[in-house]
Motif scaffolding. Structure first.
Motif, short mmCIF file in Angstrom:
data_model
loop_
_atom_site.label_atom_id
_atom_site.label_comp_id
_atom_site.label_asym_id
_atom_site.label_seq_id
_atom_site.Cartn_x
_atom_site.Cartn_y
_atom_site.Cartn_z
N MET A 29 8.40 -11.56 -32.41
CA MET A 29 8.58 -12.88 -33.04
C MET A 29 8.87 -12.73 -34.53
O MET A 29 8.29 -11.86 -35.19
N ASN A 30 9.73 -13.60 -35.05
CA ASN A 30 10.03 -13.58 -36.48
C ASN A 30 10.45 -14.98 -36.89
O ASN A 30 11.48 -15.48 -36.42
N PRO A 31 9.69 -15.62 -37.76
CA PRO A 31 10.04 -16.99 -38.14
C PRO A 31 11.40 -17.08 -38.84
O PRO A 31 12.02 -18.14 -38.87
N ALA A 32 11.89 -15.93 -39.36
CA ALA A 32 13.21 -15.94 -40.00
C ALA A 32 14.32 -15.98 -38.94
O ALA A 32 15.49 -16.22 -39.26
N ARG A 33 13.95 -15.69 -37.70
CA ARG A 33 14.93 -15.78 -36.61
C ARG A 33 14.41 -16.79 -35.58
O ARG A 33 13.84 -16.44 -34.55
N PRO A 34 14.60 -18.09 -35.87
CA PRO A 34 14.02 -19.11 -34.99
C PRO A 34 14.56 -19.05 -33.56
O PRO A 34 15.67 -18.58 -33.33
N ARG A 35 13.74 -19.51 -32.63
CA ARG A 35 14.13 -19.55 -31.22
C ARG A 35 14.13 -21.01 -30.75
O ARG A 35 13.66 -21.88 -31.47
N THR A 36 14.58 -21.21 -29.53
CA THR A 36 14.59 -22.59 -29.03
C THR A 36 13.80 -22.70 -27.73
O THR A 36 13.92 -23.66 -26.99
N THR A 37 12.97 -21.69 -27.47
CA THR A 37 12.28 -21.62 -26.18
C THR A 37 11.32 -22.79 -25.93
O THR A 37 10.99 -23.07 -24.80
N LEU A 38 10.85 -23.43 -26.99
CA LEU A 38 9.94 -24.58 -26.77
C LEU A 38 10.63 -25.89 -27.16
O LEU A 38 9.94 -26.87 -27.50
N ARG A 39 11.96 -25.89 -27.10
CA ARG A 39 12.67 -27.13 -27.48
C ARG A 39 12.21 -28.29 -26.58
O ARG A 39 12.06 -28.13 -25.37
N GLY A 40 11.99 -29.42 -27.21
CA GLY A 40 11.58 -30.60 -26.43
C GLY A 40 10.07 -30.70 -26.27
O GLY A 40 9.56 -31.72 -25.81
N ARG A 41 9.34 -29.61 -26.64
CA ARG A 41 7.88 -29.67 -26.52
C ARG A 41 7.28 -30.29 -27.78
O ARG A 41 7.79 -30.06 -28.89
N MET A 291 3.20 -17.89 -33.07
CA MET A 291 4.40 -18.11 -32.24
C MET A 291 4.13 -17.54 -30.85
O MET A 291 4.42 -18.17 -29.83
N ALA A 292 3.56 -16.34 -30.81
CA ALA A 292 3.29 -15.69 -29.51
C ALA A 292 2.25 -16.49 -28.70
O ALA A 292 2.37 -16.61 -27.48
N ILE A 293 1.26 -17.03 -29.38
CA ILE A 293 0.23 -17.82 -28.68
C ILE A 293 0.86 -19.07 -28.06
O ILE A 293 0.67 -19.38 -26.89
N LEU A 294 1.65 -19.79 -28.87
CA LEU A 294 2.26 -21.03 -28.37
C LEU A 294 3.23 -20.72 -27.23
O LEU A 294 3.27 -21.44 -26.23
N GLN A 295 4.01 -19.64 -27.39
CA GLN A 295 4.96 -19.26 -26.35
C GLN A 295 4.22 -18.91 -25.05
O GLN A 295 4.63 -19.30 -23.96
N THR A 296 3.12 -18.18 -25.18
CA THR A 296 2.35 -17.77 -24.00
C THR A 296 1.79 -18.98 -23.27
O THR A 296 1.82 -19.08 -22.05
N ILE A 297 1.27 -19.92 -24.05
CA ILE A 297 0.60 -21.07 -23.41
C ILE A 297 1.60 -22.13 -22.94
O ILE A 297 1.43 -22.71 -21.87
N LEU A 298 2.64 -22.35 -23.71
CA LEU A 298 3.56 -23.46 -23.38
C LEU A 298 4.89 -23.01 -22.77
O LEU A 298 5.63 -23.83 -22.25
N GLY A 299 5.18 -21.72 -22.89
CA GLY A 299 6.49 -21.26 -22.44
C GLY A 299 6.58 -21.14 -20.94
O GLY A 299 5.61 -21.37 -20.22
N GLY A 300 7.74 -20.77 -20.46
CA GLY A 300 7.94 -20.55 -19.03
C GLY A 300 8.01 -21.85 -18.29
O GLY A 300 7.94 -22.93 -18.87
N ARG A 301 8.18 -21.73 -16.97
CA ARG A 301 8.30 -22.94 -16.15
C ARG A 301 6.96 -23.56 -15.92
O ARG A 301 5.95 -22.87 -15.81
N ARG A 302 6.93 -24.84 -15.79
CA ARG A 302 5.64 -25.52 -15.53
C ARG A 302 5.77 -26.32 -14.25
O ARG A 302 6.83 -26.78 -13.93
#
Ligand code: NCD
Length: 302
Positions: A29-41, A291-302
């Protein structure tokens, strides 16, 4: 294999595999390289207690993954008007996907997690736990040391009131480190095992520092002293990290502090700004780990 954690309430509920997975993800993870994996959350930051570092870093972390955030300060929200924690949680549940929460009462995030369905991430509850700080501290140590196994990690200061000390102790001992606590008697728990399994208490700072790989300094939590008197001059004389005391630790020891740091109290300016100090690195790592915590908890399919 254990499932992904639904909420992050305390380090005790994570096994070593889950901890290492979060730390490995944080490395990418790097805040200087933003991702869109939690878009809409949508993530609510519900803060019943002041915070600079933790709140901003959760906010930057969420935005760096494309999520949107809403910050709720206890002083500005209807919480002030007497709305109960349960009602606040239920209201938020209908409009957000997760709650990052800081509360002055130990156990408040656990209570809320039993009352509502969405994930809760504990951003510090009373004197109990601060799991994201524990994870970022471990991440920072691993940037400098191959593994935590066998390391001597010494934490000095107000251990008794510190949720950071508790979460760190659980995490460091799970990963095989030797955890030593040091501070004045009134700021130590009665027994080491009150804090976490496998922790030692050493009362003399010089003895505690001998051969340390990591020196973690903690602030005296004035807001939690409740009438307890701390003699500042005496504290500085016995527990301040000075350049000459630091020499007792290993040559390549790192100096850490979760912040806010009171310069001239826990450590001298010279130590705070020396090459061994990784205090500012902890702040950047805080964003990556969150970032890793939020991705782990909110990422992926639900
Ligand atoms: C700590 C906290 O709030 O528990 N700070 C932090 O989260 N960076 C430690 C403290 O307040 O001294």
């Amino acid at each position: 294999m254990k499932a992904k954690p639904r909420s992050l309430l305390a380090i005790e509920s994570l096994d070593s595999r889950q901890i290492l997975d979060i730390l490995a993800l944080a490395r990418r993870m790097n805040p200087a390289r933003p991702r869109t994996t939690l878009r809409g959350r949508r993530i609510a930051l519900l803060f019943y207690e002041n915070s600079t570092r933790t709140r901003t870093s959760f906010e930057i972390a969420a935005k760096s993954l494309g999520a949107s955030t809403v910050v709720i300060h206890a002083t500005t929200a209807s919480i002030e008007k007497g709305e109960s924690l349960k009602d606040t949680g239920r209201t938020l549940q209908s409009i957000v996907d997760a709650i990052v929460m800081r509360h002055p009462s130990s156990g408040a995030p656990m209570l809320l997690s039993r009352l509502i369905e969405i994930p809760i991430i504990n951003a510090g509850d009373g004197m109990h736990a601060h799991p994201s700080q524990g994870l970022l501290d471990a991440f920072t140590i691993l940037n400098h040391k191959k593994s935590l196994k066998g390391l001597k990690i010494v934490t000095i200061g107000d251990i008794f009131h510190s949720r950071v000390a508790r979460s760190d102790a659980h995490l460091f001992s799970k990963l095989g480190a030797r955890v030593v606590f040091c501070g004045p008697d009134v700021l130590l728990p009665n027994t080491a095992t009150e804090l976490a399994p496998g922790v030692e208490i050493v009362r003399d700072m010089e003895t505690a520092l001998k051969g340390a790989d990591v020196v973690m300094m903690l602030r005296v939590q004035q807001e939690r002293l409740q009438g307890m008197q701390i003699n500042v001059d005496e504290y500085i004389r016995r527990y301040q990290l000075t350049a000459s005391r630091l020499k007792l630790a290993k040559k390549d020891a790192i100096v850490m502090h979760p912040g806010p740091m009171i310069r001239g109290m826990e450590m001298t300016d010279e130590v705070a700004d020396c090459k061994q100090s990784v205090v500012l690195e902890q702040v950047l790592n805080g964003v990556k780990v969150r970032m890793a915590i939020l991705q782990t908890i909110l990422g992926g399919r639900r």
